[in-house]
Scaffold this motif. Sequence first.
Motif, PDB file in Angstrom:
ATOM      1  N   ARG A 175       0.876  -1.189   0.000  1.00 32.34           N
ATOM      2  CA  ARG A 175       0.000   0.000   0.000  1.00 32.34           C
ATOM      3  C   ARG A 175       0.907   1.231   0.000  1.00 32.34           C
ATOM      4  N   LEU A 176       0.745   2.135   0.972  1.00 28.31           N
ATOM      5  CA  LEU A 176       1.663   3.284   1.003  1.00 28.31           C
ATOM      6  C   LEU A 176       2.936   2.835   1.714  1.00 28.31           C
ATOM      7  N   ASP A 177       3.774   2.090   0.992  1.00 25.90           N
ATOM      8  CA  ASP A 177       4.897   1.469   1.693  1.00 25.90           C
ATOM      9  C   ASP A 177       6.201   2.257   1.588  1.00 25.90           C
ATOM     10  N   ARG A 178       6.205   3.375   0.881  1.00 19.43           N
ATOM     11  CA  ARG A 178       7.371   4.271   0.918  1.00 19.43           C
ATOM     12  C   ARG A 178       6.924   5.527   1.650  1.00 19.43           C
ATOM     13  N   ILE A 179       7.676   5.883   2.670  1.00 22.64           N
ATOM     14  CA  ILE A 179       7.258   7.008   3.497  1.00 22.64           C
ATOM     15  C   ILE A 179       8.338   8.082   3.490  1.00 22.64           C
ATOM     16  N   LEU A 180       7.978   9.279   3.057  1.00 22.11           N
ATOM     17  CA  LEU A 180       8.957  10.359   2.916  1.00 22.11           C
ATOM     18  C   LEU A 180       8.573  11.563   3.757  1.00 22.11           C
ATOM     19  N   TYR A 181       9.508  12.023   4.575  1.00 20.31           N
ATOM     20  CA  TYR A 181       9.273  13.226   5.376  1.00 20.31           C
ATOM     21  C   TYR A 181       9.620  14.467   4.557  1.00 20.31           C
ATOM     22  N   VAL A 182       8.672  15.393   4.479  1.00 16.59           N
ATOM     23  CA  VAL A 182       8.900  16.646   3.776  1.00 16.59           C
ATOM     24  C   VAL A 182       8.926  17.747   4.838  1.00 16.59           C
ATOM     25  N   GLY A 183      10.118  18.124   5.231  1.00 10.14           N
ATOM     26  CA  GLY A 183      10.274  19.016   6.378  1.00 10.14           C
ATOM     27  C   GLY A 183      10.412  20.478   5.998  1.00 10.14           C
ATOM     28  N   PRO A 184      10.499  21.351   7.014  1.00  6.11           N
ATOM     29  CA  PRO A 184      10.677  22.779   6.765  1.00  6.11           C
ATOM     30  C   PRO A 184      12.050  23.047   6.147  1.00  6.11           C
ATOM     31  N   PRO A 185      12.170  24.121   5.387  1.00  4.72           N
ATOM     32  CA  PRO A 185      13.421  24.398   4.678  1.00  4.72           C
ATOM     33  C   PRO A 185      14.556  24.829   5.615  1.00  4.72           C
ATOM     34  N   ASP A 186      15.762  24.309   5.370  1.00  2.57           N
ATOM     35  CA  ASP A 186      16.937  24.774   6.114  1.00  2.57           C
ATOM     36  C   ASP A 186      17.437  26.074   5.467  1.00  2.57           C
ATOM     37  N   LEU A 187      18.536  26.599   5.991  1.00  3.97           N
ATOM     38  CA  LEU A 187      19.021  27.913   5.523  1.00  3.97           C
ATOM     39  C   LEU A 187      19.231  27.946   4.006  1.00  3.97           C
ATOM     40  N   GLU A 188      19.946  26.937   3.489  1.00  3.65           N
ATOM     41  CA  GLU A 188      20.225  26.927   2.048  1.00  3.65           C
ATOM     42  C   GLU A 188      18.925  26.817   1.236  1.00  3.65           C
ATOM     43  N   SER A 189      17.978  26.017   1.726  1.00  2.85           N
ATOM     44  CA  SER A 189      16.699  25.892   1.024  1.00  2.85           C
ATOM     45  C   SER A 189      15.926  27.208   1.061  1.00  2.85           C
ATOM     46  N   ARG A 190      16.014  27.915   2.186  1.00  3.01           N
ATOM     47  CA  ARG A 190      15.316  29.205   2.266  1.00  3.01           C
ATOM     48  C   ARG A 190      15.934  30.207   1.290  1.00  3.01           C
TER      49      ARG A 190
END
Length: 269
Positions: A175-190
């Motif tokens: 079923r939904l067997d791959r689980i990915l965390y989509v977190g808040p952006p770090d400094l470089e991502s911001r």
Amino acid sequence: PSALRELFVESPSVRWSDIGGQTLVKQKLKESVEWPLLHWQSFARLGVTPPKGVLLYGPPGCSKTLTAKALATESGINFISVKGPELLNKYVGESERAVRDIFRKARGAAPSIIFFDEIDALATSRSDGETSSHQGVLTTLLTEMDGIQDLVGVIVVAATNRPDVLDPAMMRPGRLDRILYVGPPDLESRREILRIRTSKMAVDPDLSIEDLAWMTEGCSGAEIAAMCQEAALRTMKQDIESSFVSQDDFVYAAKNIRRQITRTMISKF
Ligand code: ATP
């Protein structure tokens, strides 16, 4: 009439380059959704079982929807998008039919991705004391997911801010067997998000992306995008003829962001 009149195959226009950061999420989505759908022969040849579903989870406004859309745009795979709460119809049995319609539609459009946003609305834990109509939807959803045959070319991507309330049955193998965390952006991502957003605006030549990146610590991508809009509005309020959004207005807007993501929220993920 169909319970989901407006259900159709979409063509999103979000590109990978529109998304700041989330490098790992982008890569993992390609591997677990794009590869099995477009290169299923390689999976078969090498004896690799492709995933049937991926769960994106994390705090609000941190690009779950955006990455799912970019995946569809960049791979050219058909994309059917449904918001969980929209599926919950008042009439008993309607929601179940809508779920079956979605999967039928997806099989007809294969290779395709079904994107269930706010999946928690449909798949809350059975022990939660939810109404029986919700249970019917969940059971239908699980049945449909189990019915996706390997090689049929349909993969489910689901998103939630509340993984804790999801029925564990959703996350069983197959079923939904791959689980990915989509977190808040770090400094470089911001920095990247700020560059992306301001590149679409007329901004102060002296604008310091660096300062803003530091000032937006703890913000979601959505809050950074909203901050840029606020800055522009503030400039316009002062001078509607202004040729660019000033550094001062960016700083003011950045200082006044109301942050939705809290430490407690993050610690629960
Ligand atoms: P929710 O859980 O509230 O549905 P979400 O995680 O699905 O949120 P999105 O809908 O993907 O968040 O993001 C909301 C908006 O915020 C986007 O349309 C975009 O304008 C902006 N945004 C979020 N993350 C990013 C990012 N990494 N780069 C650029 N813009 C972003």
